[in-house]
Design an enzyme around this catalytic site. Structure first.
Site, short mmCIF file in Angstrom:
data_model
loop_
_atom_site.label_atom_id
_atom_site.label_comp_id
_atom_site.label_asym_id
_atom_site.label_seq_id
_atom_site.Cartn_x
_atom_site.Cartn_y
_atom_site.Cartn_z
CB SER A 12 48.85 43.94 41.94
OG SER A 12 47.69 43.42 42.56
N1 LIG Z 1 39.64 39.72 43.40
C1 LIG Z 1 41.05 39.41 43.49
C2 LIG Z 1 41.75 39.87 42.23
C3 LIG Z 1 43.16 39.34 42.14
C4 LIG Z 1 43.76 39.54 40.75
O1 LIG Z 1 43.08 39.35 39.73
N2 LIG Z 1 45.03 39.96 40.73
C5 LIG Z 1 45.71 40.14 39.47
C6 LIG Z 1 46.71 41.29 39.58
S1 LIG Z 1 45.95 42.85 39.91
C7 LIG Z 1 46.49 38.88 39.14
O2 LIG Z 1 47.01 38.23 40.02
N3 LIG Z 1 46.59 38.54 37.85
C8 LIG Z 1 47.37 37.43 37.41
C9 LIG Z 1 46.57 36.21 37.11
O3 LIG Z 1 45.34 36.18 37.30
O4 LIG Z 1 47.19 35.24 36.65
C10 LIG Z 1 41.63 40.10 44.73
O5 LIG Z 1 41.05 41.07 45.19
O6 LIG Z 1 42.65 39.62 45.26
#
Ligand SMILES: N[C@@H](CCC(=O)N[C@@H](CS)C(=O)NCC(=O)O)C(=O)O
Length: 221
Positions: A12
């Site tokens: 990530s």
């Molecule tokens: N804008 C957020 C983005 C976080 C995000 O979307 N992370 C993704 C992984 S890269 C995630 O956790 N996806 C799983 C979900 O949304 O359930 C940040 O910078 O922390």
């Protein structure tokens, strides 16, 4: 200082932005893997900590903070020996903030997440051309931001560099960056690769690329 616990997974990008910041600040922390490919972010225990079910999530004693941009700004403000990674000077800070919002809205959400959703999470084999165009548009903007600057927000390294390198180094899994087309962007990547603690980002970006390259997809109009 309370115990710092970072929840995430190395593939990530925003998790890696936090790891780079923790390393730059030389802060010890515990790392708890939340594998989003196995949907571990939906466990009851994790949803209690972060109802938005995203990684990264930082626990600092009793406090829970999510969104990488909020986390990295917090870490510098609370634990930085000085403000160089996130300047207190309002104008300098505004430039860093602009780059952080740009990363969150344009690079991560509009370019990286939207194509990754197609390829990885929806398992599509055809990706609309505009998803690729969003990536080159992001590269064009970054090249422009670096026109007169060594780092993304000026002449010194800031958390905006950590945020943007995490997603740009992942986007190359879709579209490689040609030094002839993007000389400033290429030089900036090389500059950041020299950081003594950069290896962890490279490793996570490699893991991300391996997952993407294992998927077969074509670009369609
Ligand atoms: N804008 C957020 C983005 C976080 C995000 O979307 N992370 C993704 C992984 S890269 C995630 O956790 N996806 C799983 C979900 O949304 O359930 C940040 O910078 O922390």
């Amino acid at each position: 200082m309370g115990k710092l616990v970072l929840y995430g997974v190395d593939a990530s990008p925003p998790v890696r932005a936090v790891k780079l910041t923790l390393a730059a600040l030389q802060l010890p922390y515990e790392y708890t893997v939340v594998n989003i490919l196995n949907k571990e972010q939906y466990s009851e225990a994790y949803l209690k900590k972060n109802p938005q079910h995203t990684v990264p999530l930082l626990e600092d004693g009793e406090a829970l903070i999510w969104d990488s941009h909020a986390i990295i700004a917090y870490l510098v403000g609370k634990y930085g020996k000085d403000d160089s990674l996130y300047p207190k000077d309002l104008l300098k800070r505004a430039v860093v903030d602009q780059r952080l919002h740009f990363e969150g809205g344009v690079v991560f959400a509009n370019a990286l997440r939207s194509i990754t959703k197609y390829v990885l999470f929806l398992g599509k084999t055809e990706v609309p051309k505009e998803r690729i165009e969003a990536i080159t548009e992001a590269y064009d903007f970054v090249e422009c931001f670096l026109k007169d600057n060594k780092y993304i927000a000026g002449d010194q390294l800031t958390i905006a560099d950590f945020s943007l390198i995490s997603s740009i180094s992942s986007l190359v899994a879709y579209i490689p960056i040609e030094a002839t087309k993007y000389p400033k962007l290429s030089a900036w990547i090389k500059r950041l690769e020299q950081l003594p603690y950069y290896a962890e980002n490279a490793k996570g970006a490699g893991e991300f690329a391996a997952v993407i390259k294992s998927k077969k997809f074509t670009i369609v109009d």
